[in-house]
Scaffold this active site. Structure first.
Site, mmCIF file in Angstrom:
data_model
loop_
_atom_site.group_PDB
_atom_site.id
_atom_site.type_symbol
_atom_site.label_atom_id
_atom_site.label_comp_id
_atom_site.label_asym_id
_atom_site.label_seq_id
_atom_site.Cartn_x
_atom_site.Cartn_y
_atom_site.Cartn_z
ATOM 1 N N CYS A 49 -12.168 -16.801 -4.522
ATOM 2 C CA CYS A 49 -13.156 -17.543 -3.720
ATOM 3 C C CYS A 49 -12.970 -19.054 -3.801
ATOM 4 O O CYS A 49 -13.355 -19.770 -2.888
ATOM 5 C CB CYS A 49 -14.585 -17.165 -4.125
ATOM 6 N N GLN A 118 -10.518 -0.203 -10.151
ATOM 7 C CA GLN A 118 -10.081 0.522 -8.952
ATOM 8 C C GLN A 118 -8.971 -0.275 -8.267
ATOM 9 O O GLN A 118 -7.800 -0.044 -8.518
ATOM 10 C CB GLN A 118 -11.266 0.818 -8.027
ATOM 11 N N CYS A 154 -17.474 -7.452 -8.388
ATOM 12 C CA CYS A 154 -16.532 -6.357 -8.143
ATOM 13 C C CYS A 154 -16.997 -5.667 -6.873
ATOM 14 O O CYS A 154 -18.189 -5.402 -6.714
ATOM 15 C CB CYS A 154 -16.528 -5.374 -9.311
ATOM 16 N N ALA A 350 -26.912 -19.280 -11.918
ATOM 17 C CA ALA A 350 -25.467 -19.053 -11.792
ATOM 18 C C ALA A 350 -25.012 -17.933 -12.737
ATOM 19 O O ALA A 350 -25.795 -17.080 -13.152
ATOM 20 C CB ALA A 350 -24.691 -20.340 -12.036
ATOM 21 N N LEU A 416 -26.396 -41.597 -17.418
ATOM 22 C CA LEU A 416 -27.461 -40.837 -18.071
ATOM 23 C C LEU A 416 -26.931 -40.396 -19.434
ATOM 24 O O LEU A 416 -25.967 -39.640 -19.514
ATOM 25 C CB LEU A 416 -27.832 -39.625 -17.210
ATOM 26 N N GLU A 1278 -15.563 7.236 1.867
ATOM 27 C CA GLU A 1278 -16.579 6.544 2.670
ATOM 28 C C GLU A 1278 -17.984 7.105 2.549
ATOM 29 O O GLU A 1278 -18.959 6.397 2.771
ATOM 30 C CB GLU A 1278 -16.184 6.618 4.155
#
Length: 1347
Positions: A49, A118, A154, A350, A416, A1278
């Site tokens: 990604c 898989q 996954c 996150a 900061l 499927e």
């Protein structure tokens, strides 16, 4: 300061090996460095990604903590880590953990042998997350395991087996649901009527835990001594790394940092790169100088005082979480209100990797509108300690700071240093709230921090502070409302006024970015109501010891309201997998029917399994990037390539003019000519020396458009404009009009089903290598259909098919998305290879993949159902429209399959099904697991639910009453026996204790107003295969070599579904030799030609028959030799056969199952067989926020005689979770201009590990047979997808309970997915009533609904 042109040496370690990088480029990430550095070539770490959102690139970074002097290990996402930040660090990748060549690590062994892999593309990331956890906690708790894996996605497994492998390391690991009761859920009860429980030959173990090697922490890689010495005597001088465009400066002292900040006031400070990195990547933000304070120990100082806690701005969020947890354990509860609120959000903020990287200071300074911590810090009166060369100062973390007002902000030269968070006090209460698309690893739609202080001993408000995130461009404070409520009592009157004031002050326009406006407005007041109840409860505890004079005003909370106070907690799923054991007489060597590990499982776990983009760089290789349309429907006026061609490294730009053969089809061009039909259509492609150069060049290409009309995006608009891709498909039986006249009741309704992105972990990628003679090409491609790629490249280049060889080693997930599209990318890359004479590598970024490729068809369905008062359905008329996008693709086939499968499990005498595919200006939608069935059958099941509501009966009664019961014919006149369907239904009701739990759900709902439970059981009749005989053929080639080893090749492609494993199981049985003798190399068009796409759940069926045929031919040839020497060994027989000149190579062939469909007559035998199943799911919803938790799911599936129960159960679980995503969290958002907003894991939420049902049981129906298929097995790829709808119908059941209680009329408009937004708004109450509503005609919405 060093000379600007010279970089310092970057020193770090990778897998125990020292790396000295003399020209470190700040723009290069660790992921890119690991994969592309020609010395390292560590391709086990995957690119999926590029934004830190999926965990596929997880590695472990180890550093010495300067404060504690201990070595600390962190999991991080390598795609966000700049290499320049790694000075003095040790990096461990999956290759450094263990290898099949040397020694496997227990983590790797267990994830593979537990069947937790898989396709294997996500596995290295999973391994590294677990490995890091074990380095820090050798015996972790189950909660720690869940937390460690929450940042890893996954798409294949459904997570259950991954967790099962991790649980083998856990301290209190116990798979039994009834732990503590002294009974086990596997113990057979005498009165248990389920045949699954009566059978003694039912197995519940898919792996043998005792066979695993133990974890020995003493055997791990040590922290490099050289780095220890560097840490003991840290480098104080400033380090500078010059890249091509960016300079990275890392000061060694705090003083140097302040000097640099004064010198470069515009330069941002960079620590975790979790905010800056994605912004630089996707939003084009650019900073020529970056300051890294990573080596400044002052920024990591933590100090505790009597009145609060000061945390260094450089502390990671994971470290902050540990600090707060420690403080909460030490201090009395009244002092830790703010800390506990922060901890609550830190758990879901996150994933673990991002929390390890992101710094507290970075999180605060980024001031994202969706920040989870800033609202709490603001109401908790946190202050920011700022430092510059001028000195120090303190500013409040106030609404003005969060809004970015200059008067309340940092000066450019300030940094900061730390954050001070005061203790809370007695009579003060602080709470945090958030609601996101899913529980874990998702940005919030709305979050809030709320604090109230009462005058001591009373319920009079002395101070009130409320801050929201997600409802504006910045975090918003409701300061005015709070001021006006001071001095008020904490009662119902105050609540009503507060809600009105909050809605007035925290206003959100109808067009607000992010959409979901009415939902967000509702959450503003729903959260405050939750806070009101929480505070009432706490006040009750405090006030009890001190009777208050005016306590008669003190409101009581109804017991039915108390559940509103409880948040859904993440728990590690438990469950049982049941399957029939093999016959006791079956030889031990025969692997068929046994849970054999995936052939590549261990290689997946070590990162040694090679995917398309893992192939090492080829000599003279070039990279390609695609240029796509930014308009939905427009004429191309001009394309200016000049600026792009000036960029160094750019070799060429490929346009339609460069195609020597055919440019796709008339309606579906490979490269656009003259006009574009959607945003994301490919116009041209840049070829350059590196991928970075190619991507920079595409930004420089200027395309001029002229808008065309009409532009159509939605099904509604397509119907209005009569815009369709193909003729209507129709099936009819009985006399529907007559039947409607004779029924007791008629209901009409609508169903809207959103689209779905395939989100295969490995994006589309291809490597084309031209050979030096005869125009030959080798194409390495991630595809389900290499023959289609081969044919498309042949017609595009105008060369014969026999010059092109397509190779598919393995595919990192496909789900239908890699059937047609890879041919487009392969052909465009091949044109580039032909024109330049160089090998071309094309790897799509996640954003481009999601933008270009299309996915599952959104559907709009209308139904009219006629029925008797007892629930018997007499007539059903369904009309479906699917959004096909801008080209035909598979839309006509999807429409046909949808219509053929609409009846599902029900026998209704009078039916009419009609379907149309709409032509719109969206990227063309394509094949997706289930192929129309998951959308269409949702319409059918929604009819059932509507009938149940009208009859006042439970939906399961209506289902039972209308189900096929005896041998019968479908609407298209295909005969079938529903016996297994009925068995699956009954087993599911029994094993799930459905009727008992239905009563428990009703009891729960009576006692709880703000939480509701729902339960649903769904039957399924899923037809397998393509509706054409020629698509069921398959071939195989089997070679036996003289040493006795066997090479098997066949036409199926390994997508993660274990087809290669099953083929070797078949060959092992047929040749009567162990699987260790057998090998599969790859799928190649050179060994098995003219293959059919691996799709329609039928790959193992057909290719298995072909492999069986080849093996039987070979065994027949060997028969005389075996007869002559029956006591001989396999090797001796093969040697003798060779000596006697017997061919040891055979082609196997299967002509295919007969299948046909005559649409004119409306009849045929389109499918070879059916898979039957049933699923029961129970959920609990929060009516105030729309959140839900999945309590339990039970699936019973008719697999007949499973070739490999581990693989088949894995397919069922993975498909179920993917289907659950379709129906609950996966939402595609398009702009009014047709641009897809949801183009990555941040915006598009596939299920995470925390979405798995708390109890998840899967059973394969025992003693079931089918004579048609190989060894009586069935294809299960499927069918499990639709069973995910049991969660959807359980949610709608819970919503219906809430609506009944609130006397809201039944709504027969069904919308999928059942997102928190839909659930919350459907559970209408006084809070949804009080929000302002906008007239849709008065503004342009942020997004549109295309279904």
């Amino acid at each position: 300061m060093p000379c600007p042109s010279r970089s310092d040496e970057l020193v770090f370690f990778v897998n125990g090996r020292k790396v000295i990088e003399r020209n470190a480029d700040p723009e290069v990430t660790l992921l890119s460095f690991l994969r592309k550095n020609w010395i390292l070539c560590l391709t086990g770490t995957k690119y999926a990604c590029g934004r830190g959102g999926c965990g596929a690139c997880t590695v472990m970074v180890s550093k010495r903590d300067p404060t504690s002097q201990e070595i600390r290990h962190f999991s991080v996402t390598a795609c966000l880590v700049p290499i320049c930040s790694l000075y003095g660090a040790a990096v461990t990748t999956v290759e450094g953990v263990g290898s099949i060549k040397t020694r496997l690590h227990p983590v790797q062994e267990r994830i593979a042998k537990s069947h937790g892999t898989q396709c294997g593309f996500c596995t290295p990331g999973m391994v590294m997350s677990m490995y890091t956890l074990l380095r820090n906690h050798p015996q972790p708790s189950e909660e720690q395991l869940l937390e460690a894996l929450a940042g890893n996605l996954c798409r294949c497994t459904g997570y259950r087996p991954i967790l099962a492998s991790g649980k083998t390391f856990c301290l209190e690991s116990n798979g039994c649901q009834q732990k503590g009761t002294g009974k086990c859920c596997l113990d057979l009860e005498e009165n248990d009527s389920s045949s699954l429980c009566r059978k003694r030959d039912i197995c519940t173990e898919l792996f043998v835990k005792e066979a695993f090697q133990p974890l020995d922490p003493t055997q791990e890689l040590i922290f490099p001594p050289e780095l220890l010495r560097m840490a003991e005597d840290p480098e104080k001088r400033t380090l500078t790394f010059h890249g091509e465009r960016v300079t990275w400066i890392s000061p060694g002292t705090f003083k140097d940092l302040l000097e640099l900040k004064a010198k470069h006031p515009e330069a941002p400070l960079i620590l975790g790169n979790t905010s800056l990195g994605p912004a630089m990547r996707s939003k084009g933000h650019f900073h020529p100088i970056l300051l890294s304070p990573a080596r400044i120990s002052e920024l990591n100082v933590v100090s505790k005082t009597n009145d609060g806690l000061t945390i260094g701005a450089g502390c990671s969020l994971a470290h902050v979480k540990d600090i707060l947890a420690e403080r909460v354990s030490e201090l009395p509860e009244e002092k830790t209100q703010t800390y506990r609120a922060l901890l609550k959000h830190l758990k879901s903020l996150a994933g673990q990797q991002i929390r390890n990287m992101a710094s507290l200071g970075g999180h605060i300074i980024s001031r994202h509108s969706y920040s989870d911590l800033n609202p709490i810090l603001a109401v908790g009166n946190a202050t920011l300690n700022l430092t510059s060369e001028e000195g120090t100062r303190r500013i409040p973390l106030s609404e003005h700071f969060l809004a970015g007002l200059a008067s309340a902000d940092l000066k450019p030269e300030e940094i900061l240093e730390s954050v001070y968070i005061p203790h809370s006090q007695k009579w003060e209460f602080v709470s945090a709230f958030r609601q996101a698309q899913c529980q874990q690893n998702a940005l919030p739609d709305v979050n809030a921090g709320m604090r109230v202080l009462f005058k001591e001993g009373t319920d009079i408000i002395e101070d009130l502070s409320i801050t929201y995130g997600g409802v504006g461009a910045a975090t918003v404070s409701a300061h005015k409302s709070c001021q006006q409520l001071l001095g008020r009592q904490w009662d119902e009157l105050m609540l009503d006024e507060a809600c009105r004031r909050l809605l007035d002050e925290v206003s959100l326009p109808g067009w607000a970015p992010g959409g979901r406006v009415e939902f967000k407005r509702t959450l503003v007041v729903s959260f405050f109501f939750k806070f009101y109840l929480q505070v009432l409860q706490e006040l009750k505890k405090l006030i009890r010891p001190f009777p208050v004079p005016n306590s008669r005003h003190y409101p009581e909370i109804s017991d039915r309201f108390l559940s509103a106070l409880e948040d859904f907690q993440g728990t590690v799923p438990q469950g049982v997998q049941r399957y029939q054991s093999v016959d006791s007489h079956q030889p031990l060597q025969d692997p068929v029917g046994r849970p054999v590990m995936h052939l590549s499982g261990l290689k997946h776990a070590t990162g040694e399994a090679e995917f398309c983009d893992d192939i090492p760089m080829v000599d003279k290789e070039l990279h390609m990037a695609l240029v796509t349309s930014t308009r939905a429907y427009a004429k191309i006026i001009s394309i200016d390539l000049s600026k792009a061609l000036e960029i160094p490294g750019v070799v060429d730009v490929i346009t339609a003019k460069d195609i020597p053969g055919t440019n796709g089809t008339e309606d579906d061009k490979l490269l656009a000519v003259d006009e574009v039909l959607c945003v994301g259509q490919i116009i041209c492609a840049v070829v350059a020396e590196t991928d970075v150069q190619a991507k920079r060049a595409i930004e420089k290409i200027k395309i001029t458009y002229e808008e065309l009309e009409p532009i159509i995006f939605t099904i509604e608009d397509a119907i209005k404009h009569n815009s369709f891709l193909c003729p209507e498909k129709k099936l009819e039986q009985g006399n529907i009009e007559e039947a409607f006249e004779k029924v007791d009741q008629i209901v009409e309704g609508e169903v809207h089903v959103g689209g779905q992105e395939h989100f295969y972990m490995e994006t589309q990628r291809v490597l084309v290598i031209p050979k030096t003679e005869d125009k030959e090409l080798d194409i390495y491609v991630s595809t389900q259909d290499p023959a289609h790629v081969q044919k498309t490249v042949s017609s595009t280049l105008n060369i014969p098919i026999n010059r092109i060889t397509c190779h598919v080693k393995r595919v990192g997930g496909g789900f239908g998305g890699k059937i047609g599209r890879p041919a487009v990318f392969g052909a465009i890359a091949a044109v580039g290879a032909l024109k330049t004479g160089h090998p071309i590598r094309l790897v799509l970024d996640r954003e481009d993949d999601m933008l270009i490729t299309g996915g599952r068809h959104p559907l709009f369905g209308k139904y009219k159902v006629g029925f008797m008062n007892n629930g018997r359905i007499k007539a059903l008329d369904i009309e479906c429209f699917i959004n096909g996008g801008c080209t035909l693709d598979d839309s006509e086939l999807v429409t046909e399959f949808l219509i053929l499968k609409l009846e599902n499990a029900y026998k209704i005498r009078n039916l009419r099904f009609r379907g149309r595919a709409c032509l719109t200006n969206l990227p063309s939608n394509t094949a997706f697991r289930g192929f129309g069935f998951p959308q269409g059958t949702l319409v059918t099941e929604s009819c059932i639910t509507a009938v149940a509501a009208k009859c006042g009966l439970p939906p399961e009664k209506i289902r039972e009453k209308n189900m096929y019961r005896t041998v019968d014919k479908t609407i298209y006149k295909q005969a079938f026996n529903p016996e297994s369907l009925i068995r699956c239904w009954n087993e599911c009701l029994d094993t799930s204790s459905f009727h008992n739990r239905r009563m428990q759900v009703e009891e729960f709902n009576k006692k709880n107003y703000w939480k509701k439970r729902g339960i649903a059981v769904i039957p399924m009749k899923f037809s397998v295969g393509f509706a054409a005989t020629s698509y069921h053929q398959a071939a195989a080639l089997v070679h036996i070599y003289t040493d006795g080893s066997v090479l098997v090749t066949h036409g199926g492609n390994e997508l993660g579904q274990g087809i290669h494993t099953k083929m070797l199981q078949v060959a092992s049985r047929e040749l009567k030799i162990p699987m260790s003798y057998l090998h599969i190399c790859e799928t190649s068009t050179a060994t098995v030609p003219n293959t059919i796409a691996t799709a329609a759940s039928i790959g193992a069926d057909t290719n298995g028959r072909a492999v069986q045929n080849a093996c039987q031919i070979l065994l027949k040839r060997l028969e005389p030799i075996i007869k002559k020497n029956p006591e001989g060994t396999w090797e001796e027989w093969i040697e003798a056969a060779f000596e006697q000149r017997i061919s040891l190579s055979a082609t196997g062939y299967f002509r295919g199952y007969k299948a046909f469909m005559d649409w004119e007559k409306g009849e045929g035998d389109p499918f070879p067989y059916y898979v039957y199943g049933a699923a029961c799911s129970e959920v609990e919803i929060d009516c105030l926020t729309g959140a839900h938790k999945k309590i339990r799911t039970d699936i019973v599936m008719d697999a007949c005689c499973s070739l490999n129960p581990a693989i088949d159960i894995g397919q069922i679980e993975g498909a179920f979770i993917q289907g659950m995503g379709l129906y609950t969290t996966e939402e595609l958002k398009y702009s009014p201009e047709g641009v897809l907003y949801s183009r990555g894991p941040d915006e598009y939420k596939i299920p995470t590990i925390s979405d798995v049902p708390e109890e998840f049981n899967v059973s394969l129906l025992p003693s079931s047979q089918t004579p048609l298929t190989i060894y009586s097995s069935k294809g299960l790829g499927e069918s499990g997808m639709f069973l995910g709808s049991s969660v959807f119908f359980a949610i709608t059941d819970a919503v219906a309970a809430a609506r009944r209680e609130r006397d809201i009329a039944e709504d027969f408009t069904v919308k999928s997915p059942a997102t928190p937004e839909w659930v919350r708004m459907a559970c209408a109450d006084r809070f949804t009533e009080m929000i302002p509503r906008d007239d849709p005609k008065t503004f342009k919405p942020w997004s549109i609904t295309v279904a």
